[in-house]
Design an enzyme around this catalytic site. Structure first.
Site, PDB file in Angstrom:
ATOM      1  N   GLY A 151       2.775   2.065  10.875  1.00 49.50           N
ATOM      2  CA  GLY A 151       2.551   1.396  12.155  1.00 49.50           C
ATOM      3  C   GLY A 151       2.182  -0.057  11.941  1.00 49.50           C
ATOM      4  O   GLY A 151       2.697  -0.955  12.604  1.00 49.50           O
TER       5      GLY A 151
ATOM      6  N   HIS B 195     -10.116  -4.066   9.504  1.00 43.64           N
ATOM      7  CA  HIS B 195      -9.929  -3.923   8.057  1.00 43.64           C
ATOM      8  C   HIS B 195     -10.156  -5.225   7.291  1.00 43.64           C
ATOM      9  O   HIS B 195     -10.391  -5.194   6.083  1.00 43.64           O
ATOM     10  CB  HIS B 195      -8.495  -3.498   7.762  1.00 43.64           C
ATOM     11  CG  HIS B 195      -8.248  -2.027   7.804  1.00 43.64           C
ATOM     12  ND1 HIS B 195      -9.040  -1.112   7.158  1.00 43.64           N
ATOM     13  CD2 HIS B 195      -7.257  -1.307   8.390  1.00 43.64           C
ATOM     14  CE1 HIS B 195      -8.550   0.101   7.348  1.00 43.64           C
ATOM     15  NE2 HIS B 195      -7.466   0.017   8.093  1.00 43.64           N
TER      16      HIS B 195
ATOM     17  N   HIS C  13      -7.517  -2.531  15.049  1.00 45.51           N
ATOM     18  CA  HIS C  13      -7.699  -1.676  13.866  1.00 45.51           C
ATOM     19  C   HIS C  13      -7.441  -2.474  12.593  1.00 45.51           C
ATOM     20  O   HIS C  13      -8.254  -2.472  11.661  1.00 45.51           O
ATOM     21  CB  HIS C  13      -6.733  -0.488  13.958  1.00 45.51           C
ATOM     22  CG  HIS C  13      -6.740   0.429  12.772  1.00 45.51           C
ATOM     23  ND1 HIS C  13      -7.294   1.688  12.809  1.00 45.51           N
ATOM     24  CD2 HIS C  13      -6.254   0.280  11.505  1.00 45.51           C
ATOM     25  CE1 HIS C  13      -7.158   2.262  11.630  1.00 45.51           C
ATOM     26  NE2 HIS C  13      -6.520   1.427  10.815  1.00 45.51           N
ATOM     27  N   GLU C  14      -6.301  -3.177  12.561  1.00 47.27           N
ATOM     28  CA  GLU C  14      -5.947  -3.932  11.353  1.00 47.27           C
ATOM     29  C   GLU C  14      -6.928  -5.085  11.110  1.00 47.27           C
ATOM     30  O   GLU C  14      -7.245  -5.407   9.960  1.00 47.27           O
ATOM     31  CB  GLU C  14      -4.516  -4.460  11.451  1.00 47.27           C
ATOM     32  CG  GLU C  14      -3.458  -3.389  11.669  1.00 47.27           C
ATOM     33  CD  GLU C  14      -3.531  -2.238  10.675  1.00 47.27           C
ATOM     34  OE1 GLU C  14      -3.887  -2.485   9.502  1.00 47.27           O
ATOM     35  OE2 GLU C  14      -3.249  -1.092  11.061  1.00 47.27           O
TER      36      GLU C  14
ATOM     37  N   GLU D  23     -10.038   3.750   6.477  1.00 51.61           N
ATOM     38  CA  GLU D  23      -9.296   4.112   7.684  1.00 51.61           C
ATOM     39  C   GLU D  23     -10.163   4.705   8.782  1.00 51.61           C
ATOM     40  O   GLU D  23      -9.963   4.416   9.959  1.00 51.61           O
ATOM     41  CB  GLU D  23      -8.151   5.063   7.333  1.00 51.61           C
ATOM     42  CG  GLU D  23      -7.128   4.471   6.375  1.00 51.61           C
ATOM     43  CD  GLU D  23      -6.473   3.195   6.912  1.00 51.61           C
ATOM     44  OE1 GLU D  23      -6.599   2.889   8.107  1.00 51.61           O
ATOM     45  OE2 GLU D  23      -5.809   2.503   6.123  1.00 51.61           O
TER      46      GLU D  23
ATOM     47  N   GLU E  76       0.857  -1.186   0.000  1.00 53.47           N
ATOM     48  CA  GLU E  76       0.000   0.000   0.000  1.00 53.47           C
ATOM     49  C   GLU E  76       0.898   1.243   0.000  1.00 53.47           C
ATOM     50  O   GLU E  76       1.859   1.309   0.761  1.00 53.47           O
ATOM     51  CB  GLU E  76      -0.907   0.019   1.241  1.00 53.47           C
ATOM     52  CG  GLU E  76      -1.954   1.111   1.171  1.00 53.47           C
ATOM     53  CD  GLU E  76      -2.830   1.191   2.430  1.00 53.47           C
ATOM     54  OE1 GLU E  76      -3.998   1.544   2.291  1.00 53.47           O
ATOM     55  OE2 GLU E  76      -2.348   0.903   3.527  1.00 53.47           O
TER      56      GLU E  76
ATOM     57  N   MET F 277      -0.106  -2.751   8.709  1.00 53.34           N
ATOM     58  CA  MET F 277      -0.741  -2.827   7.395  1.00 53.34           C
ATOM     59  C   MET F 277      -1.648  -4.042   7.323  1.00 53.34           C
ATOM     60  O   MET F 277      -1.236  -5.157   7.646  1.00 53.34           O
ATOM     61  CB  MET F 277       0.335  -2.889   6.301  1.00 53.34           C
ATOM     62  CG  MET F 277      -0.209  -3.089   4.906  1.00 53.34           C
ATOM     63  SD  MET F 277      -1.344  -1.755   4.439  1.00 53.34           S
ATOM     64  CE  MET F 277      -2.398  -2.610   3.265  1.00 53.34           C
ATOM     65  N   GLU F 278      -2.869  -3.832   6.835  1.00 51.90           N
ATOM     66  CA  GLU F 278      -3.943  -4.818   6.937  1.00 51.90           C
ATOM     67  C   GLU F 278      -3.962  -5.869   5.844  1.00 51.90           C
ATOM     68  O   GLU F 278      -5.031  -6.370   5.483  1.00 51.90           O
ATOM     69  CB  GLU F 278      -5.301  -4.098   6.948  1.00 51.90           C
ATOM     70  CG  GLU F 278      -5.700  -3.390   5.653  1.00 51.90           C
ATOM     71  CD  GLU F 278      -5.280  -1.934   5.554  1.00 51.90           C
ATOM     72  OE1 GLU F 278      -5.837  -1.214   4.716  1.00 51.90           O
ATOM     73  OE2 GLU F 278      -4.390  -1.524   6.317  1.00 51.90           O
ATOM     74  N   ASN F 279      -2.805  -6.258   5.292  1.00 50.59           N
ATOM     75  CA  ASN F 279      -2.783  -7.294   4.269  1.00 50.59           C
ATOM     76  C   ASN F 279      -3.709  -8.442   4.678  1.00 50.59           C
ATOM     77  O   ASN F 279      -3.653  -8.917   5.810  1.00 50.59           O
ATOM     78  CB  ASN F 279      -1.370  -7.836   4.086  1.00 50.59           C
ATOM     79  CG  ASN F 279      -0.339  -6.741   4.003  1.00 50.59           C
ATOM     80  OD1 ASN F 279      -0.392  -5.900   3.132  1.00 50.59           O
ATOM     81  ND2 ASN F 279       0.590  -6.746   4.951  1.00 50.59           N
TER      82      ASN F 279
END
Length: 844
Positions: free
Chosen positions: A253, A293, A289-290, A312, A121, A255-257
């Site tokens: 911080g 997503h 949070h991730e 987000e 991203e 990443m929501e892969n």
């Protein structure tokens, strides 16, 4: 190709076969990307960046092509339209940019090692394999990877591995997904696994430089977060596993892969026995949070980057919803009030700020819209407003319908508002578009005019702002039933104030709960009534009163000097919320005085006065009887006492350092950073700095590293400041991901400001070359704008950055930060005498 042309409009992939060979020794990637899809035009384009393209075939036949890095494209002449399979053979470099496929470095038992990870991203999948690298271009993926493999190494990806033949690791076919969510990693990893109630396998992976128990906290939070979301969204987690991976080098911080979430080590692994409560909350909210997503962003993805907020903002709200549900005793919504809310209110009050929904096309500009204060924090506040308006039942019903309608596809903000509107029977879109499409927020003035309680709205600015008549649909959340639910007009008369006040028996208030994105300016009558009853209010209300008054002072609507006597009323308040607000305002008083001046001495005496009672109550040592608030307030008030140079506090910190010098890492995490910083400031030496830098290099504890950075950059010794600036570019000591913290630490040190400022001006090109592709690169400029406060520094800032104003990705930040510094300079000039007089009166 024009900027507005999306490659997806020419070629729509439905499946990829990707074969990669990665050589860590030679830092080379080679492979083929075979894409099956629908060509809508005879000539199509596929993204690539920094690649050498060796061949392109379509349905097995060689076809003409060109490629370039300016358009980041391979332009292919198919000579036909319709279903086709394009195969592209390529090579690419393995770089240290923390984008695309890249190595992360760490040490284990003195040996330098690396693991390979990914960060795609926003537009870096095109650095890993040729693809249509746009969110809307969803497809399924088959991934096969070989690498210079050593015995015992682990490789993981979005989906489970299904085959390993002759060193080629083949992974199961993915679900339909966007390119920027593909991820894989390999190296010498350890892991811990568990399974959710519904059968999803959850794992935490990290290097073996960490203790095994440092993975436990994240594993527990990840498992319970997925279980919560499956229930709340009423939609199953759609993949067989959810891996969480800590990378030693990571620019963001986390990443929501999809299925393989990547994290900076500081936000995943932690010492379960010596980590502060607020750090545990931060790690927990990053994980949740991730994982939010995985549905909101991954299962349903924004159609284009202009709807980044859709991903987000929602995940930013849901991280608090989830952690509040699974750990209610933590009261994490208080953290939202002290972190996200003030960040959004401060940033959003500067004229020229971006709206939440912002148009963007140029790939170089996409990263610039990741403004955490707006897209994350303000957007989350918008959604908190929606949640408050429609309630959780309608929210969950609407989300279930939204996921059902758009799963494995793409959506826009209007799609979300429609689903929530259908579920609630409310025109959510009409309300929210006033917040989404225009920047800023209102100050709602509450006044008694000729006996009538009158409310009006007007855009609030800190610094110069052009009034253009913006209006919002403002959820007022008043404690008087006579007030409207929404303030849609410029002004409304609520009714006879005396009668309303008598009927209620309570002071009139707006934004109860502080969930709506506006501030309130009460007239003297209404404010005095509130202050007369301030002890009757809950901590959120007390915090909100201080927050709004500070912003009004920043906006020059009231005098900063009037806040000084008010703070003493809250000094012994035992709420974290109130203490945080109090010291946020007290901290701003420092900008009005010159370092080393008599006025600064008085400000320090004021800090001593504010903190004395709490320091005496709490002391330096954690106690079994401590409440969560006690644990969170202790470092705040001790920090105030040390800033005040309270002799007892300085001596106590010195004694604790001396007693623990040989095992500083084992000091309580809540006070460790203060103890070491105090030693550096008051008892520092070249030897001590050397010892602390050696400890920094040796430890794998990210929290301890952060404490050491905070401490070492406080040195007052000019030779040691020069030494620290000298290691900014020593990547064996300061990883590029951590450079911002080191730079900011020296910059905010009165003795180091000049050295840090000189460094960034002298070595800007090195900085741009090293971390220029990082989506947080512009925060180096933001940090400078937080510190500068004199006309001379403003002139220097403009002289250096204005020539860079047309640099893609930096334009808005430079324009904004000039205004931020200008407004601070003007505020100091206007308010300096009032503030210093008020402080002098307070400490008499």
């Amino acid at each position: 190709m024009t900027k507005s042309t999306h490659f997806y409009q020419m070629f729509q992939p439905n499946h990829y076969d990707i074969a990669l060979n990665i050589n860590r020794e030679t830092k080379e990637i080679s492979g083929t990307s075979t894409i099956t899809g629908d060509a809508l035009e005879n000539k199509i384009s596929v993204h690539q960046k920094f690649m050498t393209i060796q061949s392109v075939t379509a349905d097995g036949q060689a076809v003409p092509f060109t490629f370039d890095d300016q358009s980041e494209g391979i332009h292919i002449d198919l000579g036909k339209t319709g279903e086709t399979t394009v195969a592209i053979a390529f090579t690419a470099p393995l770089t240290d940019s923390m984008m695309g496929i890249y190595p992360s470095y760490y040490e284990l038992n003195g040996e330098k090692k690396q693991i390979i990870g990914t960060q795609f991203e926003t537009t870096a999948a095109r650095q890993a394999f040729p693809c249509v690298d746009e969110p809307e271009a969803k497809a399924t993926f088959d991934l096969a990877i070989s690498f210079d493999e050593h015995e015992g190494e682990t490789i993981i990806s979005n989906m489970p591995e299904v085959k390993n033949e002759n060193g080629v690791h083949t992974f199961d076919t993915t679900v339909r997904m966007s390119t920027y969510l593909i991820a894989f990693a390999f190296g010498d990893l350890q892991s811990k696994l568990t399974t959710t109630k519904s059968g999803v396998q959850v794992g935490v992976f990290a290097t073996k430089a960490h203790q095994a128990n440092e993975l436990d906290f994240a594993l527990d939070i990840a498992k319970r977060s997925i279980e919560f979301y499956e229930d709340f969204y009423q939609t199953p987690y759609p993949l067989p596993h959810s891996w969480q991976l800590a990378l030693p080098d990571f620019s963001a911080g986390a990443m929501e892969n999809w299925g393989l979430v990547t994290y900076r080590e500081a936000y995943l692994v932690l010492d379960p026995d010596n980590t502060t409560p607020d750090m545990k909350m931060l790690v927990a909210t990053v994980i949740s949070h991730e994982l939010a997503h995985q549905w909101f962003g991954d299962l349903v993805t924004m159609k284009w980057w202009d709807n980044l907020w859709l991903n987000e903002s929602f995940a930013n709200m849901m991280e608090y919803v989830a952690i509040d549900a699974i750990e209610p005793d933590w009261h994490v919504w208080e953290m939202f009030q002290t972190s996200d809310v003030p960040m959004a209110l401060q940033r959003d009050a500067t004229d020229g700020v971006q709206p939440v929904h912002v148009q963007v096309e140029d790939p170089a500009e996409i990263d610039a819209i990741f403004d955490s204060a707006i897209v994350y924090a303000k957007g989350a506040r918008m959604l908190v407003m929606v949640r408050t308006l429609i309630g959780d039942d309608a929210l969950r019903k609407g989300l279930k319908a939204y996921f059902a309608a758009h799963h494995y596809g793409n959506a826009t903000g209007d799609d979300l508002w429609a689903a929530l509107g259908d579920a609630s029977g409310m025109d959510v879109g009409a309300i929210m578009n006033s917040w989404l499409e225009q920047p800023g927020y209102p100050v709602v003035s509450a006044k008694v005019v000729d006996g009538q309680l009158t409310l009006s709205q007007k855009q609030f600015f800190i610094g110069e702002g052009k009034e253009v008549g913006r209006q919002w649909q403002v959820p007022l959340n008043s404690n008087y039933d006579a007030a409207p639910v929404l303030l849609k007009d410029h002004e409304v008369v609520v009714g006879d104030y005396a009668q309303l006040r008598q009927a209620s028996g309570k002071p009139f208030r707006l934004n109860v709960g502080n969930n709506s994105h506006f501030i309130v300016a009460y007239d003297d009558t209404l404010l005095q009534d509130i202050l007369d009853h301030v002890d009757d209010f809950d901590s959120i209300t007390q915090h909100q009163i201080l927050q709004d008054l500070q912003l009004l002072a920043e906006g020059r609507q009231i005098s900063y000097g009037t806040l000084v006597p008010l703070l003493t009323r809250f000094a012994d308040n035992q709420s974290t919320l109130v203490a945080t607000s109090l010291y946020a305002i007290a901290g701003e008083l420092k900008k009005f005085v010159t370092p080393g001046s008599a006025e600064e001495t008085q400000v320090k005496a004021y800090f001593d006065q504010l903190s004395a009672g709490q320091v005496a109550r709490l002391g330096w040592q954690d106690r079994d009887a401590d409440s969560l608030d006690d644990q969170l307030i202790r470092p705040t008030v001790l920090s105030a006492a040390l800033y005040a140079e309270n002799p007892a506090a300085v001596a106590a910190a010195h004694d604790l350092f001396t007693a623990n010098r040989d095992h500083l890492e084992s000091l309580p995490a809540s006070t460790r950073f203060l103890i070491i910083r105090n030693e550096v400031k008051h008892f520092g030496s070249a030897t001590l700095i050397g010892d602390l830098l050696a400890a920094y290099r040796a430890t794998s504890n990210a929290s301890y590293k952060s404490d050491l950075t905070y401490a070492v950059t406080a040195t007052t010794d000019p030779e040691q400041i020069t030494r620290l600036v000298g290691i900014f570019e020593d990547t064996d000591t300061v990883k590029p991901q951590d450079l911002r913290s080191w730079f900011y630490g020296v910059l905010r040190n009165d003795r180091g400001e000049q050295a840090a400022w000189d460094w960034i001006r002298t070595d800007w090109q090195w900085l741009e070359d090293t971390v220029g592709g990082d989506m947080e690169f512009s925060t180096f400029i933001t940090f400078i704008s937080r510190i500068f406060r004199t006309p001379e520094r403003l002139a220097e800032f403009k002289a250096f950055f204005e020539p860079k104003i047309n640099t893609p990705g930096l334009t808005r930040e430079i324009q904004m930060d000039i205004k931020v510094i200008e407004s601070r300079v003007d505020l100091i000039e206007a308010e300096k005498s009032a503030v210093t007089a008020a402080v002098a009166e307070a400490v008499k």
